[in-house]
Write a protein that holds these residues in place. Structure first.
Motif, PDB file in Angstrom:
ATOM      1  N   MET A   1       0.907  -1.133  -0.074  1.00 39.63           N
ATOM      2  CA  MET A   1       0.018  -0.093   0.043  1.00 39.63           C
ATOM      3  C   MET A   1       0.765   1.265  -0.068  1.00 39.63           C
ATOM      4  SD  MET A   1      -2.730   1.484   2.653  1.00 39.63           S
ATOM      5  CE  MET A   1      -2.725   0.087   3.685  1.00 39.63           C
ATOM      6  N   ALA A   2       0.775   2.046  -0.810  1.00 33.55           N
ATOM      7  CA  ALA A   2       1.408   3.386  -0.935  1.00 33.55           C
ATOM      8  C   ALA A   2       0.662   4.501  -0.004  1.00 33.55           C
ATOM      9  CB  ALA A   2       1.506   4.033  -2.244  1.00 33.55           C
ATOM     10  N   ASN A   3       1.261   5.089   0.777  1.00 32.32           N
ATOM     11  CA  ASN A   3       0.698   6.022   1.695  1.00 32.32           C
ATOM     12  C   ASN A   3       1.822   7.435   1.790  1.00 32.32           C
ATOM     13  OD1 ASN A   3      -1.167   7.087   3.572  1.00 32.32           O
ATOM     14  ND2 ASN A   3      -0.155   5.965   5.137  1.00 32.32           N
ATOM     15  N   LEU A   4       1.283   8.357   1.642  1.00 25.79           N
ATOM     16  CA  LEU A   4       1.981   9.653   2.062  1.00 25.79           C
ATOM     17  C   LEU A   4       1.904   9.853   3.380  1.00 25.79           C
ATOM     18  CD1 LEU A   4       3.708  11.873   0.826  1.00 25.79           C
ATOM     19  CD2 LEU A   4       1.448  13.138   0.224  1.00 25.79           C
ATOM     20  N   THR A   5       3.277  10.072   3.984  1.00 27.85           N
ATOM     21  CA  THR A   5       2.825  10.508   5.519  1.00 27.85           C
ATOM     22  C   THR A   5       3.835  11.681   5.698  1.00 27.85           C
ATOM     23  OG1 THR A   5       4.589   8.969   6.003  1.00 27.85           O
ATOM     24  CG2 THR A   5       2.567   8.274   6.489  1.00 27.85           C
ATOM     25  N   PHE A   6       3.548  12.529   6.841  1.00 26.11           N
ATOM     26  CA  PHE A   6       4.435  13.614   7.017  1.00 26.11           C
ATOM     27  C   PHE A   6       5.179  13.269   8.442  1.00 26.11           C
ATOM     28  CE2 PHE A   6       0.468  14.626   4.704  1.00 26.11           C
ATOM     29  CZ  PHE A   6       1.182  15.594   3.428  1.00 26.11           C
ATOM     30  N   ASN A   7       6.449  14.056   8.523  1.00 25.84           N
ATOM     31  CA  ASN A   7       6.792  13.713   9.642  1.00 25.84           C
ATOM     32  C   ASN A   7       6.413  15.022  10.900  1.00 25.84           C
ATOM     33  OD1 ASN A   7       8.478  16.235   9.635  1.00 25.84           O
ATOM     34  ND2 ASN A   7       9.858  15.602   8.344  1.00 25.84           N
ATOM     35  N   GLU A   8       6.958  14.942  12.034  1.00 23.90           N
ATOM     36  CA  GLU A   8       6.318  15.748  13.030  1.00 23.90           C
ATOM     37  C   GLU A   8       6.180  17.126  12.597  1.00 23.90           C
ATOM     38  OE1 GLU A   8       7.215  15.075  17.021  1.00 23.90           O
ATOM     39  OE2 GLU A   8       7.342  12.710  16.828  1.00 23.90           O
ATOM     40  N   ALA A   9       7.506  17.763  12.118  1.00 28.53           N
ATOM     41  CA  ALA A   9       7.533  19.057  11.972  1.00 28.53           C
ATOM     42  C   ALA A   9       6.970  19.298  10.641  1.00 28.53           C
ATOM     43  CB  ALA A   9       9.148  19.334  11.328  1.00 28.53           C
ATOM     44  N   GLU A  10       6.472  18.589   9.495  1.00 28.83           N
ATOM     45  CA  GLU A  10       5.584  18.843   8.679  1.00 28.83           C
ATOM     46  C   GLU A  10       4.334  18.930   8.929  1.00 28.83           C
ATOM     47  OE1 GLU A  10       8.042  16.679   4.631  1.00 28.83           O
ATOM     48  OE2 GLU A  10       6.934  15.728   6.242  1.00 28.83           O
ATOM     49  N   GLN A  11       3.948  17.823  10.132  1.00 27.91           N
ATOM     50  CA  GLN A  11       2.408  18.019  10.470  1.00 27.91           C
ATOM     51  C   GLN A  11       2.048  19.416  11.104  1.00 27.91           C
ATOM     52  OE1 GLN A  11       1.733  14.727  12.943  1.00 27.91           O
ATOM     53  NE2 GLN A  11       2.615  13.130  11.599  1.00 27.91           N
ATOM     54  N   ARG A  12       2.987  19.715  12.032  1.00 24.49           N
ATOM     55  CA  ARG A  12       3.002  21.045  12.692  1.00 24.49           C
ATOM     56  C   ARG A  12       2.816  22.276  11.476  1.00 24.49           C
ATOM     57  NH1 ARG A  12       6.805  20.417  15.731  1.00 24.49           N
ATOM     58  NH2 ARG A  12       8.408  21.447  14.453  1.00 24.49           N
ATOM     59  N   GLU A  13       3.691  22.257  10.713  1.00 21.35           N
ATOM     60  CA  GLU A  13       3.447  23.294   9.728  1.00 21.35           C
ATOM     61  C   GLU A  13       2.204  23.141   9.064  1.00 21.35           C
ATOM     62  OE1 GLU A  13       6.882  23.128   7.028  1.00 21.35           O
ATOM     63  OE2 GLU A  13       8.371  23.342   8.842  1.00 21.35           O
ATOM     64  N   LEU A  14       1.671  21.940   8.566  1.00 20.84           N
ATOM     65  CA  LEU A  14       0.479  21.795   7.723  1.00 20.84           C
ATOM     66  C   LEU A  14      -0.738  22.274   8.748  1.00 20.84           C
ATOM     67  CD1 LEU A  14       0.940  18.350   5.934  1.00 20.84           C
ATOM     68  CD2 LEU A  14       0.470  20.887   4.816  1.00 20.84           C
ATOM     69  N   ARG A  15      -0.512  21.945   9.959  1.00 22.60           N
ATOM     70  CA  ARG A  15      -1.806  22.219  10.932  1.00 22.60           C
ATOM     71  C   ARG A  15      -1.540  23.855  11.066  1.00 22.60           C
ATOM     72  NH1 ARG A  15       0.218  17.745  14.036  1.00 22.60           N
ATOM     73  NH2 ARG A  15      -1.077  16.015  13.946  1.00 22.60           N
TER      74      ARG A  15
ATOM     75  N   GLU B   1      -6.068  19.354   8.571  1.00 19.70           N
ATOM     76  CA  GLU B   1      -5.320  18.877   9.810  1.00 19.70           C
ATOM     77  C   GLU B   1      -5.185  17.313   9.853  1.00 19.70           C
ATOM     78  OE1 GLU B   1      -6.238  20.581  13.452  1.00 19.70           O
ATOM     79  OE2 GLU B   1      -6.480  22.793  12.415  1.00 19.70           O
ATOM     80  N   ASN B   2      -6.361  16.715   9.530  1.00 18.82           N
ATOM     81  CA  ASN B   2      -6.543  15.384   9.622  1.00 18.82           C
ATOM     82  C   ASN B   2      -5.784  14.585   8.403  1.00 18.82           C
ATOM     83  OD1 ASN B   2      -8.345  14.639  11.609  1.00 18.82           O
ATOM     84  ND2 ASN B   2     -10.009  14.099  10.372  1.00 18.82           N
ATOM     85  N   LEU B   3      -5.511  15.429   7.250  1.00 21.57           N
ATOM     86  CA  LEU B   3      -4.524  14.680   6.364  1.00 21.57           C
ATOM     87  C   LEU B   3      -3.144  14.755   6.907  1.00 21.57           C
ATOM     88  CD1 LEU B   3      -5.821  16.408   2.809  1.00 21.57           C
ATOM     89  CD2 LEU B   3      -5.971  13.936   3.780  1.00 21.57           C
ATOM     90  N   ALA B   4      -2.665  15.739   7.610  1.00 21.95           N
ATOM     91  CA  ALA B   4      -1.457  16.127   8.183  1.00 21.95           C
ATOM     92  C   ALA B   4      -0.918  15.063   8.976  1.00 21.95           C
ATOM     93  CB  ALA B   4      -1.268  17.321   8.899  1.00 21.95           C
ATOM     94  N   SER B   5      -1.984  14.484  10.053  1.00 28.30           N
ATOM     95  CA  SER B   5      -2.141  13.578  11.074  1.00 28.30           C
ATOM     96  C   SER B   5      -2.042  12.151  10.438  1.00 28.30           C
ATOM     97  CB  SER B   5      -2.722  13.664  12.223  1.00 28.30           C
ATOM     98  OG  SER B   5      -4.088  13.525  11.720  1.00 28.30           O
ATOM     99  N   GLU B   6      -2.844  11.852   9.742  1.00 27.22           N
ATOM    100  CA  GLU B   6      -3.112  10.609   8.965  1.00 27.22           C
ATOM    101  C   GLU B   6      -2.437  10.257   7.932  1.00 27.22           C
ATOM    102  OE1 GLU B   6      -7.174   9.816   8.872  1.00 27.22           O
ATOM    103  OE2 GLU B   6      -7.639  10.561  11.013  1.00 27.22           O
ATOM    104  N   GLY B   7      -2.047  11.030   7.186  1.00 27.05           N
ATOM    105  CA  GLY B   7      -1.247  10.965   5.583  1.00 27.05           C
ATOM    106  C   GLY B   7      -2.347  10.732   4.819  1.00 27.05           C
ATOM    107  N   ILE B   8      -1.893  10.399   3.491  1.00 22.58           N
ATOM    108  CA  ILE B   8      -2.830  10.090   2.350  1.00 22.58           C
ATOM    109  C   ILE B   8      -2.484   8.701   1.828  1.00 22.58           C
ATOM    110  CG2 ILE B   8      -3.390  10.930   0.157  1.00 22.58           C
ATOM    111  CD1 ILE B   8      -2.292  13.886   1.101  1.00 22.58           C
ATOM    112  N   ASN B   9      -3.623   7.994   1.689  1.00 18.86           N
ATOM    113  CA  ASN B   9      -3.384   6.498   0.957  1.00 18.86           C
ATOM    114  C   ASN B   9      -3.656   7.042  -0.425  1.00 18.86           C
ATOM    115  OD1 ASN B   9      -3.744   4.035  -0.178  1.00 18.86           O
ATOM    116  ND2 ASN B   9      -5.705   3.540   1.174  1.00 18.86           N
TER     117      ASN B   9
END
Length: 68
Positions: free
Chosen positions: A1-15, A33-41
């Motif tokens: 499964m391909a999943n795009l995830t963000f590290n903690e700094a990226e999550q904070r910036e996106l939020r 904010e949900n996309l930042a925390s959960e990533g994208i399938n």
């Protein structure tokens, strides 16, 4: 499964960006904010042309691509 995830700094910036850019639309900020925390399938993504055809819209004309 391909999943795009963000590290903690990226999550904070996106939020922070979601809250700053969409203060009048908390629902959109929540989705971002949900996309930042959960990533994208990426396996669940569909092509825009497929979505257009499913909804009865005509195929996009190459000449109209730059038109809003």
């Amino acid at each position: 499964m391909a999943n795009l995830t963000f590290n903690e700094a990226e999550q904070r910036e996106l939020r922070e960006a979601a809250r700053a850019e969409f203060p009048g639309n908390p629902a959109l900020a929540y989705v971002l904010e949900n996309l930042a925390s959960e990533g994208i399938n990426l396996d669940g993504c569909r092509d825009w042309e497929d979505i257009r055809l499913e909804n009865g819209l005509p195929p996009r004309d190459d000449e109209a691509q730059g038109v809003a």
